[in-house]
Design a protein around this motif. Structure first.
Motif, PDB file in Angstrom:
ATOM      1  N   GLN A 118       0.839  -1.207   0.000  1.00 40.07           N
ATOM      2  CA  GLN A 118       0.000   0.000   0.000  1.00 40.07           C
ATOM      3  C   GLN A 118       0.868   1.250   0.000  1.00 40.07           C
ATOM      4  O   GLN A 118       0.584   2.213  -0.732  1.00 40.07           O
ATOM      5  N   LEU A 121       2.465   1.679  -3.487  1.00 41.55           N
ATOM      6  CA  LEU A 121       1.520   2.209  -4.478  1.00 41.55           C
ATOM      7  C   LEU A 121       1.267   3.699  -4.241  1.00 41.55           C
ATOM      8  O   LEU A 121       1.131   4.466  -5.196  1.00 41.55           O
ATOM      9  N   ASP A 137      -2.609  -3.657  -6.289  1.00 41.02           N
ATOM     10  CA  ASP A 137      -3.743  -3.182  -5.502  1.00 41.02           C
ATOM     11  C   ASP A 137      -4.685  -4.337  -5.164  1.00 41.02           C
ATOM     12  O   ASP A 137      -5.184  -4.436  -4.036  1.00 41.02           O
TER      13      ASP A 137
END
Length: 242
Positions: A118, A121, A137
């Motif tokens: 996370q 990203l 994701d």
């Protein structure tokens, strides 16, 4: 006369034959999902060491030891897995683990309860290929679960049913599918993107069918506990490579 690989393509595109009609004819029998799978596998080449450097730089050098202790239910010390454990641990570390707010050496409070993928990203997602970004994701959202093999096409994939939820999915899996049989179970994540489902963070061996009763018992314990999953229920699940 058949053109050579490096000759101009006879279709008049101006490209070399190997980059035009030859490649198209070679891929003609592959479905869009197969082509997407091949492209994604190329994008994932070299990703784990890149991700590990990112985690060490952002979370600190002790993060992997913290994750390892959590992964081993606090039974072990420093990170010392064997090759078989790495297949499950490293994807879990990237996609699922996050620093425990009450017990972590990670200094940045903004990273607590944030999985490394996370964070990756959020910081570098815009520079990634859209297919890789979408897949990563999906990995952060896919739960770890037990999946029963309903049908297997060795070397291509399998139809799996999540023992916890009953959801069925067709998974593209070239390697593991060569060793799976109907009735086996695999533990891992199923990440789905655009009609393509892949088995991620999977246990390195198939779980024989006779262990299914233990998984069903675990499902009942989880259901009766609501949001609480007792560690003793997890400790009872000791699967050996049979």
């Amino acid at each position: 006369m058949k053109p050579g690989r490096n000759d101009p393509c006879p279709c008049g595109s101006g490209k070399k034959y190997k980059h035009c009609c030859l490649a198209a004819s070679a891929n003609a029998s592959e479905s869009p999902a197969d082509l997407r799978w091949r492209r994604l596998r190329r994008l994932l080449d070299g990703y784990p060491p890149l991700m590990l450097r990112f985690v060490q730089d952002l979370y600190g050098p002790t993060a992997i030891d913290e994750a390892w202790r959590a992964f081993m239910l606090w039974d072990e010390g420093a990170f010392e897995p064997d090759e078989r454990q790495l297949q499950l641990f490293m994807p879990w570390f990237f996609h699922c683990w996050s620093p425990d707010p009450g017990d972590t050496a990670v200094r940045d409070p903004a990273l607590r309860d944030v999985a490394p993928t996370q964070a990756y990203l959020a910081r570098r997602g815009r520079s990634l290929d859209p297919l890789l970004r979408t897949y990563l994701d999906a990995c952060t959202k896919a739960p770890l679960s037990f999946h029963e093999v309903l049908r297997c096409d060795p070397g291509r994939g399998a139809r799996l049913r999540d023992v916890m939820t009953g959801q069925e999915v067709e998974v593209t899996e070239r390697s593991a599918s060569r060793h799976l049989q109907r009735g086996d179970m695999v533990f891992g994540q199923v990440a789905e993107i655009g009609g393509l489902a892949l088995l991620e963070a999977s246990c390195p061996f198939a779980i024989p069918p006779y262990h299914k009763t233990a998984v069903v018992e675990l499902r009942a314990r989880i259901s009766s506990a609501g949001d609480r999953i007792a560690s003793d229920a997890l400790r009872r699940l000791r699967f050996r490579d049979a």
